[in-house]
Design a protein around this motif. Structure first.
Motif, mmCIF file in Angstrom:
data_model
loop_
_atom_site.group_PDB
_atom_site.id
_atom_site.type_symbol
_atom_site.label_atom_id
_atom_site.label_comp_id
_atom_site.label_asym_id
_atom_site.label_seq_id
_atom_site.Cartn_x
_atom_site.Cartn_y
_atom_site.Cartn_z
ATOM 1 N N UNK A 30 79.761 -72.456 16.924
ATOM 2 C CA UNK A 30 79.507 -72.703 15.530
ATOM 3 C C UNK A 30 79.994 -74.346 15.460
ATOM 4 N N UNK A 31 81.244 -74.332 15.772
ATOM 5 C CA UNK A 31 81.814 -75.657 15.359
ATOM 6 C C UNK A 31 80.967 -76.910 16.278
ATOM 7 N N UNK A 32 80.808 -76.599 17.461
ATOM 8 C CA UNK A 32 80.059 -77.537 18.367
ATOM 9 C C UNK A 32 78.876 -77.965 17.744
ATOM 10 N N UNK A 33 78.001 -76.745 17.243
ATOM 11 C CA UNK A 33 76.655 -77.123 16.784
ATOM 12 C C UNK A 33 76.610 -77.936 15.388
ATOM 13 N N UNK A 34 77.758 -77.753 14.688
ATOM 14 C CA UNK A 34 78.016 -78.454 13.465
ATOM 15 C C UNK A 34 78.225 -79.918 13.887
ATOM 16 N N UNK A 35 79.123 -80.191 15.116
ATOM 17 C CA UNK A 35 79.248 -81.738 15.523
ATOM 18 C C UNK A 35 77.934 -82.309 16.077
ATOM 19 N N UNK A 36 77.172 -81.579 16.784
ATOM 20 C CA UNK A 36 76.038 -81.969 17.184
ATOM 21 C C UNK A 36 74.996 -82.611 16.323
ATOM 22 N N UNK A 37 75.181 -81.568 15.001
ATOM 23 C CA UNK A 37 74.358 -82.346 13.762
ATOM 24 C C UNK A 37 74.922 -83.420 13.269
ATOM 25 N N UNK A 38 76.131 -83.440 13.373
ATOM 26 C CA UNK A 38 76.878 -84.824 12.828
ATOM 27 C C UNK A 38 76.332 -86.016 13.500
ATOM 28 N N UNK A 39 76.494 -85.986 14.821
ATOM 29 C CA UNK A 39 76.250 -86.942 15.932
ATOM 30 C C UNK A 39 74.630 -87.523 15.872
ATOM 31 N N UNK A 40 73.748 -86.217 15.475
ATOM 32 C CA UNK A 40 72.379 -86.802 15.235
ATOM 33 C C UNK A 40 71.982 -87.261 14.320
ATOM 34 N N UNK A 41 72.711 -86.979 12.968
ATOM 35 C CA UNK A 41 72.318 -87.666 11.725
ATOM 36 C C UNK A 41 73.126 -88.528 11.295
ATOM 37 N N UNK A 42 74.125 -88.967 11.734
ATOM 38 C CA UNK A 42 75.077 -90.010 11.075
ATOM 39 C C UNK A 42 74.416 -91.324 11.053
ATOM 40 N N UNK A 43 73.424 -91.729 11.661
ATOM 41 C CA UNK A 43 72.560 -93.047 11.597
ATOM 42 C C UNK A 43 71.528 -92.762 10.492
ATOM 43 N N UNK A 44 70.822 -92.023 10.466
ATOM 44 C CA UNK A 44 69.496 -91.731 9.630
ATOM 45 C C UNK A 44 69.760 -91.097 8.605
ATOM 46 N N UNK A 45 70.726 -90.341 8.548
ATOM 47 C CA UNK A 45 70.720 -89.296 7.259
ATOM 48 C C UNK A 45 72.305 -89.281 7.002
ATOM 49 N N UNK A 46 73.120 -90.012 6.564
ATOM 50 C CA UNK A 46 74.636 -89.927 6.743
ATOM 51 C C UNK A 46 74.839 -88.934 5.829
ATOM 52 N N UNK A 47 74.433 -88.644 4.665
ATOM 53 C CA UNK A 47 74.650 -87.641 3.507
ATOM 54 C C UNK A 47 74.731 -86.269 4.256
ATOM 55 N N UNK A 48 73.530 -86.213 5.146
ATOM 56 C CA UNK A 48 73.400 -84.767 5.672
ATOM 57 C C UNK A 48 74.461 -84.441 6.625
ATOM 58 N N UNK A 49 74.728 -85.667 7.461
ATOM 59 C CA UNK A 49 75.846 -85.647 8.523
ATOM 60 C C UNK A 49 77.214 -84.986 7.853
ATOM 61 N N UNK A 50 77.489 -85.845 6.710
ATOM 62 C CA UNK A 50 78.453 -85.437 5.905
ATOM 63 C C UNK A 50 78.823 -84.241 5.610
ATOM 64 N N UNK A 51 77.698 -83.370 5.164
ATOM 65 C CA UNK A 51 77.519 -81.983 4.916
ATOM 66 C C UNK A 51 77.945 -81.349 6.211
ATOM 67 N N UNK A 52 77.383 -81.498 7.423
ATOM 68 C CA UNK A 52 77.705 -80.781 8.549
ATOM 69 C C UNK A 52 79.224 -81.024 8.915
#
Length: 273
Positions: A30-52
């Motif tokens: 679960x933690x790994x999947x959330x960290x993957x989402x952070x890495x994928x979104x941090x440039x294009x949608x930093x607000x969502x990345x912050x949520x994950x």
């Protein structure tokens, strides 16, 4: 926050995965999947990345990689105080110095450039790899500019790394920062030369050196889409004008026809009289 089903923890960095092995298997995934989402979104949608990142932090706050990811997500959203706290926590847990430059940049973000400069002189900088040292130089130069010390910022960026003809991942950014500082000091010709050098090294488009060069050369870019929209509007205005003119002509013809009918009726009445 929901995670797309196709995202798995297998996409996580191997070093991070190794760190997550201290957690129960299901929790680690679960933690790994959330960290993957952070890495994928941090440039294009930093607000969502912050949520994950906040979800991962809630699940595993004692994992250095999670604190680091939370720090970068906060940093991307300009939450510098929060980012600095997370980076400090990650550094205490890991014992590394890799985060030193971004921690100093957080101090700049918090309006404390003098602290960033102090960090640039600490022993930790000598423990950084070459990329980290260049990043620290960039932060220090930025701090100088924050303090209004423009010439000092230019001198700070002058280094063997800047003079080198070799192309490294940080080369374009270093040259760009130097060009920008020169331009701020109204040394336009030198700035143009270094923007050109930055563009030459910028294979991935990490900077807008090409745009800055165009501005210096007086080149103006016109958006083709805007031109098309303007032409469409002009055509539409022309069509409406033609329709209005046609309507006016029809109205005139109708009035003329009505006048002719009324005249005929008057003639008939005269004949009957």
């Amino acid at each position: 926050m929901p995670i797309p089903p196709e995202v798995t923890g297998e996409e996580i960095d191997p070093d991070v995965r190794q760190e997550l092995m201290s957690l129960p298997k299901g929790l680690a995934e679960d933690v790994a999947r959330n960290l993957v989402m952070v890495a994928q979104l941090i440039d294009e949608d930093p607000e969502k990345a912050y949520g994950y990142s906040k979800v991962a932090l809630r699940l595993a706050s004692r994992v250095a990689a999670v604190r680091e990811a939370a720090g970068f997500a906060a940093y991307a959203n300009q939450k510098y105080s929060e980012a600095l706290a997370e980076f400090r926590a990650a550094r205490r847990m890991s014992g590394g110095v890799e985060l030193w430059p971004v921690m100093a940049d957080c101090e700049r973000g918090l309006g404390r450039p003098e602290r960033a400069l102090a960090m640039a002189g600490e022993p930790e900088v000598q423990k950084l790899d070459k990329a980290g040292q260049v990043e620290m130089r960039l932060v220090a130069a930025g701090a100088r500019r924050d303090m209004g010390q423009l010439e000092a910022a230019i001198v700070t960026l002058q280094s063997p790394e800047l003079a080198s003809s070799a192309n490294h991942p940080w080369t374009a950014r270093l040259r760009y920062a130097y060009a920008d500082a020169l331009l701020a000091a109204e040394r336009e010709q030198e700035a143009r030369e270094w923007f050109a050098k930055a563009l030459e090294a910028d294979k991935d488009g990490a900077t807008d050196a090409s745009d800055r060069l165009a501005e210096l050369d007086g080149v103006e870019f016109v958006d083709a889409f805007d031109e098309d929209e303007d032409e469409d509007e002009d055509r539409a205005d022309g069509d409406r004008a033609d329709e209005d003119a046609a309507d006016d002509r029809d109205d005139e013809r109708d009035l003329t026809d009505e006048d002719d009918v009324m005249a005929d009726e008057d003639d008939d009445e005269d004949d009957r009289s």
